[in-house]
Design a protein around this motif. Structure first.
Motif, PDB file in Angstrom:
ATOM      1  N   ASN A 243      76.500  40.638  37.913  1.00 19.16           N
ATOM      2  CA  ASN A 243      75.072  41.417  38.188  1.00 19.16           C
ATOM      3  C   ASN A 243      76.099  42.643  38.570  1.00 19.16           C
ATOM      4  N   LEU A 244      75.751  44.085  37.192  1.00 16.51           N
ATOM      5  CA  LEU A 244      76.293  44.675  37.522  1.00 16.51           C
ATOM      6  C   LEU A 244      75.832  45.917  37.554  1.00 16.51           C
ATOM      7  N   ARG A 245      74.432  46.066  39.628  1.00 20.66           N
ATOM      8  CA  ARG A 245      74.031  47.140  39.483  1.00 20.66           C
ATOM      9  C   ARG A 245      74.536  48.012  40.755  1.00 20.66           C
ATOM     10  N   ALA A 246      74.188  49.356  40.189  1.00 20.27           N
ATOM     11  CA  ALA A 246      75.355  49.619  41.405  1.00 20.27           C
ATOM     12  C   ALA A 246      74.595  49.463  42.881  1.00 20.27           C
ATOM     13  N   SER A 247      75.277  50.190  43.985  1.00 22.37           N
ATOM     14  CA  SER A 247      75.426  49.561  45.102  1.00 22.37           C
ATOM     15  C   SER A 247      74.359  50.607  45.507  1.00 22.37           C
ATOM     16  N   GLY A 248      73.193  49.627  46.749  1.00 19.81           N
ATOM     17  CA  GLY A 248      72.293  49.765  47.099  1.00 19.81           C
ATOM     18  C   GLY A 248      71.121  50.381  46.395  1.00 19.81           C
ATOM     19  N   SER A 249      71.416  49.864  45.400  1.00 16.63           N
ATOM     20  CA  SER A 249      69.876  49.817  44.285  1.00 16.63           C
ATOM     21  C   SER A 249      69.022  47.942  44.600  1.00 16.63           C
ATOM     22  N   ARG A 250      68.026  48.599  44.024  1.00 19.69           N
ATOM     23  CA  ARG A 250      66.503  46.900  44.078  1.00 19.69           C
ATOM     24  C   ARG A 250      67.694  45.591  43.274  1.00 19.69           C
ATOM     25  N   ARG A 251      67.376  44.942  44.849  1.00 20.33           N
ATOM     26  CA  ARG A 251      68.611  43.566  43.204  1.00 20.33           C
ATOM     27  C   ARG A 251      67.024  43.687  43.040  1.00 20.33           C
ATOM     28  N   LYS A 252      68.145  43.112  40.948  1.00 21.43           N
ATOM     29  CA  LYS A 252      67.433  42.169  40.096  1.00 21.43           C
ATOM     30  C   LYS A 252      67.669  41.270  40.217  1.00 21.43           C
ATOM     31  N   LYS A 253      66.547  39.841  39.844  1.00 16.22           N
ATOM     32  CA  LYS A 253      66.547  39.452  39.393  1.00 16.22           C
ATOM     33  C   LYS A 253      67.696  38.187  38.552  1.00 16.22           C
ATOM     34  N   ARG A 254      68.338  37.227  39.243  1.00 18.23           N
ATOM     35  CA  ARG A 254      69.361  36.391  38.906  1.00 18.23           C
ATOM     36  C   ARG A 254      69.116  35.908  37.478  1.00 18.23           C
ATOM     37  N   VAL A 255      70.207  36.257  36.529  1.00 18.94           N
ATOM     38  CA  VAL A 255      69.865  35.743  34.741  1.00 18.94           C
ATOM     39  C   VAL A 255      70.734  34.559  34.467  1.00 18.94           C
ATOM     40  N   ALA A 256      70.358  33.980  34.253  1.00 17.93           N
ATOM     41  CA  ALA A 256      71.087  32.253  34.073  1.00 17.93           C
ATOM     42  C   ALA A 256      72.419  32.978  33.404  1.00 17.93           C
ATOM     43  N   ALA A 257      73.534  32.231  32.584  1.00 17.45           N
ATOM     44  CA  ALA A 257      74.667  32.489  32.198  1.00 17.45           C
ATOM     45  C   ALA A 257      74.497  32.125  30.626  1.00 17.45           C
ATOM     46  N   LYS A 258      73.432  30.783  30.398  1.00 21.65           N
ATOM     47  CA  LYS A 258      73.129  30.328  29.431  1.00 21.65           C
ATOM     48  C   LYS A 258      71.952  29.171  30.112  1.00 21.65           C
TER      49      LYS A 258
END
Length: 267
Positions: A243-258
């Motif tokens: 997860n490359l979201r910016a620090s402090g941004s809203r948490r995104k749903k985790r995405v399976a690698a495969k």
């Protein structure tokens, strides 16, 4: 409905039976006044008109004699006969290539014998679920291009999807092949031009699919007792993409690698 209408597809093998049967069809159709156009014309069931065009009895006779009946039209629902579910053992063999046309029956199997009505006779527009069934029936009976006796739109799409899966074809490759084939065919063809449009058209089949997370290195499935794990038991790879979201941004749903796509054999 007659138990045996094999004469409909015996234009070459038994001409006398075909001509006698054709006259019985025309007599039946012209007497169903509610299904005529009001001036004595009936729907033409030849391979080109496909019950979409009204014509005089002599014209219908000439069309069907020259072109033959549309595939698998042993239940004359467009001429007023009550729709009947056709079990597998009553499927008529095609006169030209000797193969069984099972795609329309496949859609009937999905819909169920009591769920089909002639859409031209409905007093109200069908609901979305019923419309999917009618769209699939149209696809099953629509040639890939005019006068094509090899593929219907539905048979082409299902076989292309099968080829994609068996050969691990990328979506980009699928799109390029679809675009090339569509351009090579006559302009008024029914060939989808992309993987997206093919998948969208097949969605009416209602085939269930389950997506199961798996190790990016194909070591294991996150399934059953391992469904809550976040890393592989064998290679230690993370279950999820970074997860490359910016620090402090809203948490995104985790995405399976495969993921693996599983088609259950039963509900």
């Amino acid at each position: 409905m007659s138990d045996n209408r094999s004469w409909m597809y015996a234009r070459y093998n038994d001409r006398a039976a075909f001509e006698t049967g054709l006259e019985s069809f025309l007599e039946f159709a012209i007497n169903q006044t509610a299904y005529t156009d009001g001036i004595g014309n009936i729907r033409c069931p030849c391979r080109k008109c496909k019950n979409k065009v009204f014509a005089s009895v002599p014209t219908v006779r000439e069309h069907v004699t020259r072109r033959g009946f549309v595939h698998n039209y042993t239940n004359w629902c467009y001429q007023g006969e009550a729709p009947v579910y056709m079990p597998a053992e009553h499927t008529i063999m095609d006169e030209d290539d000797g193969s069984y046309r099972n795609y329309q029956r496949m859609v009937h199997d999905h819909a169920g014998p009591s769920n089909y009505q002639d859409p031209t006779n409905l007093e109200e527009p069908p609901n979305p679920d019923a419309q999917q069934i009618y769209d699939m029936l149209n696809a099953a009976d629509s040639p890939l291009y005019p006068d094509c006796d090899t593929y219907s739109q539905l048979s082409w799409m299902t076989q292309m999807m099968s080829i994609k899966v068996e050969n691990h074809m990328s979506e980009r490759c699928f799109n390029q092949i679809s675009e090339m084939v569509q351009k090579a065919l006559p302009k008024d063809n029914n060939c989808p031009d992309s993987f997206y449009s093919t998948k969208r058209n097949l969605r009416g089949l209602g085939l269930p699919v389950e997506k199961i997370d798996c190790c990016v290195n194909n070591c294991m499935l996150y399934w059953g007792d391992d469904s809550e794990l976040e890393s592989c038991n064998f290679c230690g790879a993370s279950r999820y993409k970074e997860n490359l979201r910016a620090s402090g941004s809203r948490r995104k749903k985790r995405v399976a690698a495969k993921q693996m796509h599983y088609f259950p054999l039963t509900p």
